[in-house]
Design a protein around this motif. Sequence first.
Motif, PDB file in Angstrom:
ATOM      1  N   ILE B  46       0.839  -1.194   0.000  1.00  0.00           N
ATOM      2  CA  ILE B  46       0.000   0.000   0.000  1.00  0.00           C
ATOM      3  C   ILE B  46       0.882   1.256   0.000  1.00  0.00           C
ATOM      4  CG2 ILE B  46      -1.836   1.250   1.188  1.00  0.00           C
ATOM      5  CD1 ILE B  46      -2.558  -1.412   2.576  1.00  0.00           C
ATOM      6  N   HIS B  47       1.674   1.407   1.043  1.00  0.00           N
ATOM      7  CA  HIS B  47       2.620   2.509   1.187  1.00  0.00           C
ATOM      8  C   HIS B  47       3.865   1.975   1.891  1.00  0.00           C
ATOM      9  CE1 HIS B  47       0.196   6.076   0.077  1.00  0.00           C
ATOM     10  NE2 HIS B  47      -0.832   5.468   0.658  1.00  0.00           N
ATOM     11  N   TYR B  48       4.939   2.719   1.758  1.00  0.00           N
ATOM     12  CA  TYR B  48       6.144   2.345   2.468  1.00  0.00           C
ATOM     13  C   TYR B  48       6.900   3.602   2.892  1.00  0.00           C
ATOM     14  CZ  TYR B  48       8.652   3.195  -1.949  1.00  0.00           C
ATOM     15  OH  TYR B  48       9.178   3.749  -3.081  1.00  0.00           O
ATOM     16  N   SER B  49       7.901   3.377   3.756  1.00  0.00           N
ATOM     17  CA  SER B  49       8.693   4.488   4.256  1.00  0.00           C
ATOM     18  C   SER B  49      10.158   4.069   4.361  1.00  0.00           C
ATOM     19  CB  SER B  49       8.177   4.913   5.633  1.00  0.00           C
ATOM     20  OG  SER B  49       9.080   5.796   6.249  1.00  0.00           O
ATOM     21  N   VAL B  50      11.033   4.936   3.908  1.00  0.00           N
ATOM     22  CA  VAL B  50      12.462   4.630   3.980  1.00  0.00           C
ATOM     23  C   VAL B  50      13.130   5.309   5.163  1.00  0.00           C
ATOM     24  CG1 VAL B  50      12.613   4.189   1.517  1.00  0.00           C
ATOM     25  CG2 VAL B  50      13.133   6.469   2.401  1.00  0.00           C
ATOM     26  N   GLY B  51      12.352   6.044   5.940  1.00  0.00           N
ATOM     27  CA  GLY B  51      12.924   6.677   7.117  1.00  0.00           C
ATOM     28  C   GLY B  51      11.931   7.635   7.744  1.00  0.00           C
ATOM     29  N   TYR B  64      -5.926   5.366   1.148  1.00  0.00           N
ATOM     30  CA  TYR B  64      -5.113   5.229   2.367  1.00  0.00           C
ATOM     31  C   TYR B  64      -4.132   6.400   2.487  1.00  0.00           C
ATOM     32  CZ  TYR B  64      -6.525   0.342   1.719  1.00  0.00           C
ATOM     33  OH  TYR B  64      -7.241  -0.821   1.520  1.00  0.00           O
ATOM     34  N   ASN B  65      -3.823   6.757   3.717  1.00  0.00           N
ATOM     35  CA  ASN B  65      -2.740   7.695   3.962  1.00  0.00           C
ATOM     36  C   ASN B  65      -1.861   7.125   5.068  1.00  0.00           C
ATOM     37  OD1 ASN B  65      -3.747   8.889   6.685  1.00  0.00           O
ATOM     38  ND2 ASN B  65      -5.483   9.153   5.323  1.00  0.00           N
ATOM     39  N   VAL B  66      -0.630   7.572   5.108  1.00  0.00           N
ATOM     40  CA  VAL B  66       0.327   7.061   6.093  1.00  0.00           C
ATOM     41  C   VAL B  66       1.134   8.204   6.672  1.00  0.00           C
ATOM     42  CG1 VAL B  66       0.593   4.710   5.163  1.00  0.00           C
ATOM     43  CG2 VAL B  66       1.981   6.583   4.239  1.00  0.00           C
ATOM     44  N   SER B  67       1.692   7.936   7.833  1.00  0.00           N
ATOM     45  CA  SER B  67       2.620   8.897   8.430  1.00  0.00           C
ATOM     46  C   SER B  67       3.670   8.157   9.219  1.00  0.00           C
ATOM     47  CB  SER B  67       1.888   9.895   9.311  1.00  0.00           C
ATOM     48  OG  SER B  67       1.310   9.254  10.435  1.00  0.00           O
ATOM     49  N   ARG B  68       4.863   8.725   9.240  1.00  0.00           N
ATOM     50  CA  ARG B  68       5.968   8.153   9.999  1.00  0.00           C
ATOM     51  C   ARG B  68       6.684   9.302  10.714  1.00  0.00           C
ATOM     52  NH1 ARG B  68      10.668   4.148   8.150  1.00  0.00           N
ATOM     53  NH2 ARG B  68      11.305   3.453  10.235  1.00  0.00           N
ATOM     54  N   LEU B  69       6.084   9.701  11.820  1.00  0.00           N
ATOM     55  CA  LEU B  69       6.623  10.804  12.600  1.00  0.00           C
ATOM     56  C   LEU B  69       7.784  10.352  13.461  1.00  0.00           C
ATOM     57  CD1 LEU B  69       3.278  12.560  13.596  1.00  0.00           C
ATOM     58  CD2 LEU B  69       4.798  13.050  11.660  1.00  0.00           C
ATOM     59  N   LYS B  70       7.782   9.109  13.867  1.00  0.00           N
ATOM     60  CA  LYS B  70       8.881   8.539  14.634  1.00  0.00           C
ATOM     61  C   LYS B  70       9.406   7.308  13.907  1.00  0.00           C
ATOM     62  CE  LYS B  70       7.270   9.951  19.215  1.00  0.00           C
ATOM     63  NZ  LYS B  70       6.932   9.471  20.587  1.00  0.00           N
ATOM     64  N   LYS B  71      10.674   7.049  14.025  1.00  0.00           N
ATOM     65  CA  LYS B  71      11.305   5.949  13.306  1.00  0.00           C
ATOM     66  C   LYS B  71      10.631   4.623  13.608  1.00  0.00           C
ATOM     67  CE  LYS B  71      15.799   3.835  12.417  1.00  0.00           C
ATOM     68  NZ  LYS B  71      17.259   3.870  12.743  1.00  0.00           N
ATOM     69  N   GLN B  72      10.187   4.424  14.851  1.00  0.00           N
ATOM     70  CA  GLN B  72       9.677   3.126  15.241  1.00  0.00           C
ATOM     71  C   GLN B  72       8.201   2.930  14.911  1.00  0.00           C
ATOM     72  OE1 GLN B  72      10.814   5.554  17.224  1.00  0.00           O
ATOM     73  NE2 GLN B  72       9.826   5.575  19.227  1.00  0.00           N
ATOM     74  N   ASN B  73       7.496   3.983  14.485  1.00  0.00           N
ATOM     75  CA  ASN B  73       6.060   3.880  14.258  1.00  0.00           C
ATOM     76  C   ASN B  73       5.692   4.206  12.816  1.00  0.00           C
ATOM     77  OD1 ASN B  73       5.763   3.350  16.987  1.00  0.00           O
ATOM     78  ND2 ASN B  73       5.270   5.463  17.506  1.00  0.00           N
ATOM     79  N   PHE B  74       4.720   3.464  12.302  1.00  0.00           N
ATOM     80  CA  PHE B  74       4.216   3.709  10.942  1.00  0.00           C
ATOM     81  C   PHE B  74       2.707   3.562  11.006  1.00  0.00           C
ATOM     82  CE2 PHE B  74       4.530   4.691   6.744  1.00  0.00           C
ATOM     83  CZ  PHE B  74       4.551   3.681   5.799  1.00  0.00           C
ATOM     84  N   LEU B  75       1.984   4.633  10.738  1.00  0.00           N
ATOM     85  CA  LEU B  75       0.542   4.643  10.877  1.00  0.00           C
ATOM     86  C   LEU B  75      -0.125   4.571   9.503  1.00  0.00           C
ATOM     87  CD1 LEU B  75       1.607   5.832  13.585  1.00  0.00           C
ATOM     88  CD2 LEU B  75      -0.454   7.233  13.660  1.00  0.00           C
ATOM     89  N   LEU B  76      -1.179   3.787   9.435  1.00  0.00           N
ATOM     90  CA  LEU B  76      -1.982   3.680   8.210  1.00  0.00           C
ATOM     91  C   LEU B  76      -3.375   4.191   8.509  1.00  0.00           C
ATOM     92  CD1 LEU B  76      -2.234   2.525   5.250  1.00  0.00           C
ATOM     93  CD2 LEU B  76      -3.181   0.469   6.321  1.00  0.00           C
ATOM     94  N   GLY B  77      -3.833   5.167   7.730  1.00  0.00           N
ATOM     95  CA  GLY B  77      -5.132   5.756   7.954  1.00  0.00           C
ATOM     96  C   GLY B  77      -6.102   5.489   6.814  1.00  0.00           C
ATOM     97  N   LEU B  78      -7.344   5.250   7.207  1.00  0.00           N
ATOM     98  CA  LEU B  78      -8.441   5.175   6.255  1.00  0.00           C
ATOM     99  C   LEU B  78      -9.351   6.342   6.575  1.00  0.00           C
ATOM    100  CD1 LEU B  78      -7.464   2.089   6.830  1.00  0.00           C
ATOM    101  CD2 LEU B  78      -9.635   1.492   5.733  1.00  0.00           C
TER     102      LEU B  78
END
Lengths: 111, 113
Positions: B46-51, B64-78
């Motif tokens: 769906i989505h990915y993050s490299v950092g 879908y939308n995503v956010s990665r505000l902290k390195k250890q967390n990856f959020l997926l939103g509907l």
Amino acid sequence: GQSLEQPSEVTAVEGAIVQINCTYQTSGFYGLSWYQQHDGGAPTFLSYNALDGLEETGRFSSFLSRSDSYGYLLLQELQMKDSASYFCAVRGATGANNLFFGTGTRLTVIP
Amino acid sequence: NAGVTQTPKFRVLKTGQSMTLLCAQDMNHEYMYWYRQDPGMGLRLIHYSVGEGTTAKGEVPDGYNVSRLKKQNFLLGLESAAPSQTSVYFCASSSWGNNQPQHFGDGTRLSIL
């Protein structure tokens, strides 16, 4: 783009050997991976081939032929717990280790 | 060592509702991913993050939308759930470097009525 083909189902007898084939088409090849997934569980990494030949990890081996765009997973001394789905996957070209998965092969081991 | 943890494990939504799926990893991995798995279709990215602070679209990003505000967390939103988004969602992470294996969470089973 990428596409992978693998058989949808395979049945084998406990103690036997089974081979699960995977053929792929991809624009740029960066390696073929295999993952195992038990029903209701998470996929887990089994093996990876970047170069032609056989990689062995215990009872599991994986083979790659880049010229044939083909690979297989070989499971030896089958056990009942090997009943699971097996996915081959190729890496995309983004450099982020993105994986494009096949639709999976469901292996059923029978006594 | 928990590895990759997804919350919640199950959820039922009504069409049009919004929700966020949380993924947390404790392996200090740079890369994180969200997949959906539908019967007979394998896993689709769906989505990915490299950092931290970066995200990118995968194969099936629409809705879908995503956010990665902290390195250890990856959020997926509907934002507005649709029945077509009924699926099992898996989060994964991997370390930097070519062809490092991906480590998956146990999945979130989402039904949208």
